[in-house]
Design an enzyme around this catalytic site. Structure first.
Site, PDB file in Angstrom:
ATOM      1  N   TYR A  51       0.839  -1.190   0.000  1.00  0.00           N
ATOM      2  CA  TYR A  51       0.000   0.000   0.000  1.00  0.00           C
ATOM      3  C   TYR A  51       0.877   1.244   0.000  1.00  0.00           C
ATOM      4  O   TYR A  51       1.855   1.317   0.747  1.00  0.00           O
ATOM      5  CB  TYR A  51      -0.908   0.009   1.232  1.00  0.00           C
ATOM      6  CG  TYR A  51      -1.752   1.255   1.368  1.00  0.00           C
ATOM      7  CD1 TYR A  51      -2.699   1.580   0.407  1.00  0.00           C
ATOM      8  CD2 TYR A  51      -1.620   2.097   2.466  1.00  0.00           C
ATOM      9  CE1 TYR A  51      -3.485   2.719   0.523  1.00  0.00           C
ATOM     10  CE2 TYR A  51      -2.403   3.234   2.597  1.00  0.00           C
ATOM     11  CZ  TYR A  51      -3.332   3.543   1.620  1.00  0.00           C
ATOM     12  OH  TYR A  51      -4.102   4.669   1.728  1.00  0.00           O
ATOM     13  N   ASP A  65      -0.407  16.037   4.712  1.00  0.00           N
ATOM     14  CA  ASP A  65      -1.343  15.294   3.869  1.00  0.00           C
ATOM     15  C   ASP A  65      -2.602  16.130   3.646  1.00  0.00           C
ATOM     16  O   ASP A  65      -3.652  15.869   4.234  1.00  0.00           O
ATOM     17  CB  ASP A  65      -1.683  13.959   4.534  1.00  0.00           C
ATOM     18  CG  ASP A  65      -2.602  13.093   3.688  1.00  0.00           C
ATOM     19  OD1 ASP A  65      -2.604  13.264   2.451  1.00  0.00           O
ATOM     20  OD2 ASP A  65      -3.317  12.254   4.272  1.00  0.00           O
ATOM     21  N   ASP A  92      -3.089   5.309  -2.756  1.00  0.00           N
ATOM     22  CA  ASP A  92      -3.999   6.318  -2.222  1.00  0.00           C
ATOM     23  C   ASP A  92      -4.195   7.397  -3.283  1.00  0.00           C
ATOM     24  O   ASP A  92      -3.272   8.140  -3.611  1.00  0.00           O
ATOM     25  CB  ASP A  92      -3.374   6.903  -0.954  1.00  0.00           C
ATOM     26  CG  ASP A  92      -4.258   7.929  -0.260  1.00  0.00           C
ATOM     27  OD1 ASP A  92      -5.274   8.343  -0.837  1.00  0.00           O
ATOM     28  OD2 ASP A  92      -3.900   8.329   0.866  1.00  0.00           O
ATOM     29  N   ASP A  94      -6.362   9.914  -3.026  1.00  0.00           N
ATOM     30  CA  ASP A  94      -6.965  11.104  -2.421  1.00  0.00           C
ATOM     31  C   ASP A  94      -8.356  11.361  -3.022  1.00  0.00           C
ATOM     32  O   ASP A  94      -9.148  10.461  -3.150  1.00  0.00           O
ATOM     33  CB  ASP A  94      -6.052  12.313  -2.571  1.00  0.00           C
ATOM     34  CG  ASP A  94      -4.893  12.293  -1.574  1.00  0.00           C
ATOM     35  OD1 ASP A  94      -4.955  11.509  -0.623  1.00  0.00           O
ATOM     36  OD2 ASP A  94      -3.931  13.053  -1.766  1.00  0.00           O
ATOM     37  N   HIS A 119      -7.557   3.798  -4.370  1.00  0.00           N
ATOM     38  CA  HIS A 119      -8.778   4.181  -3.665  1.00  0.00           C
ATOM     39  C   HIS A 119      -8.990   5.677  -3.781  1.00  0.00           C
ATOM     40  O   HIS A 119      -8.059   6.474  -3.809  1.00  0.00           O
ATOM     41  CB  HIS A 119      -8.821   3.674  -2.220  1.00  0.00           C
ATOM     42  CG  HIS A 119      -7.889   4.321  -1.239  1.00  0.00           C
ATOM     43  ND1 HIS A 119      -8.014   5.633  -0.821  1.00  0.00           N
ATOM     44  CD2 HIS A 119      -6.832   3.816  -0.550  1.00  0.00           C
ATOM     45  CE1 HIS A 119      -7.087   5.898   0.070  1.00  0.00           C
ATOM     46  NE2 HIS A 119      -6.339   4.824   0.240  1.00  0.00           N
ATOM     47  N   GLU A 121     -11.536   8.951  -2.443  1.00  0.00           N
ATOM     48  CA  GLU A 121     -12.321   9.299  -1.262  1.00  0.00           C
ATOM     49  C   GLU A 121     -13.329  10.412  -1.536  1.00  0.00           C
ATOM     50  O   GLU A 121     -13.173  11.185  -2.482  1.00  0.00           O
ATOM     51  CB  GLU A 121     -11.402   9.691  -0.112  1.00  0.00           C
ATOM     52  CG  GLU A 121     -10.631  10.961  -0.338  1.00  0.00           C
ATOM     53  CD  GLU A 121      -9.457  11.101   0.622  1.00  0.00           C
ATOM     54  OE1 GLU A 121      -9.420  12.114   1.341  1.00  0.00           O
ATOM     55  OE2 GLU A 121      -8.587  10.202   0.636  1.00  0.00           O
ATOM     56  N   CYS A 129      -6.359  13.892   6.685  1.00  0.00           N
ATOM     57  CA  CYS A 129      -6.232  12.505   7.125  1.00  0.00           C
ATOM     58  C   CYS A 129      -7.587  12.043   7.632  1.00  0.00           C
ATOM     59  O   CYS A 129      -8.302  12.783   8.320  1.00  0.00           O
ATOM     60  CB  CYS A 129      -5.179  12.409   8.228  1.00  0.00           C
ATOM     61  SG  CYS A 129      -5.176  10.831   9.109  1.00  0.00           S
ATOM     62  N   ARG A 162     -13.589   5.033  -1.084  1.00  0.00           N
ATOM     63  CA  ARG A 162     -13.494   5.295   0.360  1.00  0.00           C
ATOM     64  C   ARG A 162     -14.553   6.315   0.753  1.00  0.00           C
ATOM     65  O   ARG A 162     -14.749   7.316   0.070  1.00  0.00           O
ATOM     66  CB  ARG A 162     -12.099   5.840   0.687  1.00  0.00           C
ATOM     67  CG  ARG A 162     -11.970   6.459   2.076  1.00  0.00           C
ATOM     68  CD  ARG A 162     -10.570   6.925   2.354  1.00  0.00           C
ATOM     69  NE  ARG A 162     -10.552   8.101   3.203  1.00  0.00           N
ATOM     70  CZ  ARG A 162      -9.448   8.696   3.647  1.00  0.00           C
ATOM     71  NH1 ARG A 162      -8.261   8.227   3.305  1.00  0.00           N
ATOM     72  NH2 ARG A 162      -9.523   9.767   4.418  1.00  0.00           N
ATOM     73  N   GLU A 192     -13.809   4.591   6.233  1.00  0.00           N
ATOM     74  CA  GLU A 192     -12.711   5.157   7.009  1.00  0.00           C
ATOM     75  C   GLU A 192     -13.149   5.565   8.413  1.00  0.00           C
ATOM     76  O   GLU A 192     -14.297   5.988   8.633  1.00  0.00           O
ATOM     77  CB  GLU A 192     -12.135   6.376   6.269  1.00  0.00           C
ATOM     78  CG  GLU A 192     -11.048   7.139   7.002  1.00  0.00           C
ATOM     79  CD  GLU A 192      -9.788   6.327   7.278  1.00  0.00           C
ATOM     80  OE1 GLU A 192      -9.900   5.245   7.896  1.00  0.00           O
ATOM     81  OE2 GLU A 192      -8.700   6.783   6.905  1.00  0.00           O
ATOM     82  N   ASN A 215      -8.637   0.051   7.761  1.00  0.00           N
ATOM     83  CA  ASN A 215      -7.421   0.855   7.958  1.00  0.00           C
ATOM     84  C   ASN A 215      -6.955   0.714   9.402  1.00  0.00           C
ATOM     85  O   ASN A 215      -7.611   1.198  10.320  1.00  0.00           O
ATOM     86  CB  ASN A 215      -7.734   2.327   7.639  1.00  0.00           C
ATOM     87  CG  ASN A 215      -6.514   3.220   7.817  1.00  0.00           C
ATOM     88  OD1 ASN A 215      -5.404   2.758   8.060  1.00  0.00           O
ATOM     89  ND2 ASN A 215      -6.720   4.521   7.696  1.00  0.00           N
TER      90      ASN A 215
END
Length: 306
Positions: A51, A65, A92, A94, A119, A121, A129, A162, A192, A215
């Site tokens: 990952y 982040d 990731d 985002d 993924h 989101e 985060c 996500r 999440e 996660n």
């Protein structure tokens, strides 16, 4: 062995290999790997997929982040991790770096760089985060449009949607969004920041047959659970996103403190990877042997005089 010889490369795409791992009965364990060396070490420990966390990647660059890096910067990390390990990588993505067309560009870029899954989101920029407060969510139908765009752009890439809705819309809101994202073309769902075993079980019970990702980040809202415990709760994948970076950063902090305190590294040598261990991990001798087997000095024959 170095992945320079074509016959050593995997025959199937990373996306197909990631899908095959998801079909196995045991949960797919995906430790975070923030660079090529971490990927090699994870592979040596026996992991079959990895990952790439946006939080770990940006932190390794000295950045927060908050969605401030570009698709091409992420692709650089994807390429080095995949080239080093040869393992299928979940990336990731985002918020997709924009709207539907941007999401399609991200998918093509990541798949061409060697990713096996991504993924996406449902936060709004500036994203945070998933385990921080005051996250702002996108409209569910806008997010579904991004998922549909991602599915349209991919060849074999696994698309994981996500949702960060549990914190603000509760379990009902998170489940409703997840079902909408599956209808739009997602292959799996990543709920999440669930914060109890009961929440994890309840979400899984309401999404029967859907591959779910958990996660297991440290210092967040989720209590510590093992991979086996997540599997028992109904999850097919688990990530440890920033763990390798946290350990590496702590070790580096202690090293710099030792140099400043002691005037050198002589008191920290016992905590270092040796030269032999480093060369073994990066396959230096295999590269040298490959080079010696191919590169020879060719002396051209003299051309006939006219």
């Amino acid at each position: 062995m170095p992945y320079l010889v074509a016959s050593d490369l995997p025959a199937e795409s990373a996306g197909r290999r990631f899908r095959a791992l998801l079909q196995r009965p045991e949960i797919l364990r995906l430790p975070g790997a923030h660079n090529g060396m971490a990927a090699l070490q994870a592979k040596a420990a026996g992991f079959e997929a990895l990952y790439l966390s946006g939080a770990a990647m940006t932190a390794s660059m000295g950045l927060p982040d908050l969605g401030v890096i570009t698709v091409d910067e992420v692709a650089f990390f994807v390429r080095q991790i995949v080239r080093a390990s040869g393992l299928p990588l979940l990336v990731d993505g985002d918020t997709g770096y924009g709207e539907a067309l941007n999401v399609m560009h991200m998918v093509r870029t990541f798949e061409e760089a060697g990713a096996g899954a991504v993924h996406l989101e449902d936060q709004l920029l500036p994203k945070k985060c998933g385990h921080l407060n005051d996250k702002k969510l996108a409209d569910a139908h806008d997010m579904a449009a991004k998922v549909a765009a991602a599915a349209k752009a991919r060849r074999d890439l696994v698309i994981i949607a996500r949702t960060d809705a549990a914190a603000s819309e509760g379990l009902d809101g998170a489940v409703a969004r997840a079902k909408l994202y599956m209808e739009a073309g997602a292959d799996a769902i990543f709920p999440e920041a669930l914060n109890t075993a009961e929440m994890f079980r309840a979400f899984a019970k309401r999404m029967p047959g859907v591959p779910l990702l958990a996660n297991m980040t440290e210092f967040g809202k989720t209590p510590f659970f093992t991979a086996a415990e997540f599997q028992e709760m109904g999850y097919r994948m688990v990530i440890w996103p920033v763990s390798s970076l946290r350990v590496a950063n702590k070790a580096q902090q202690e090293l710099y403190a030792a140099i400043a305190r002691d005037g050198g590294t002589h008191k920290a040598v016992d905590r270092m990877q040796t030269r032999a261990e480093l060369y073994d991990m990066i396959g230096l001798h295999e590269y040298e042997a490959l080079d010696a087997s191919i590169v020879q000095t060719i002396v051209p024959e003299s051309m006939p005089q006219r």
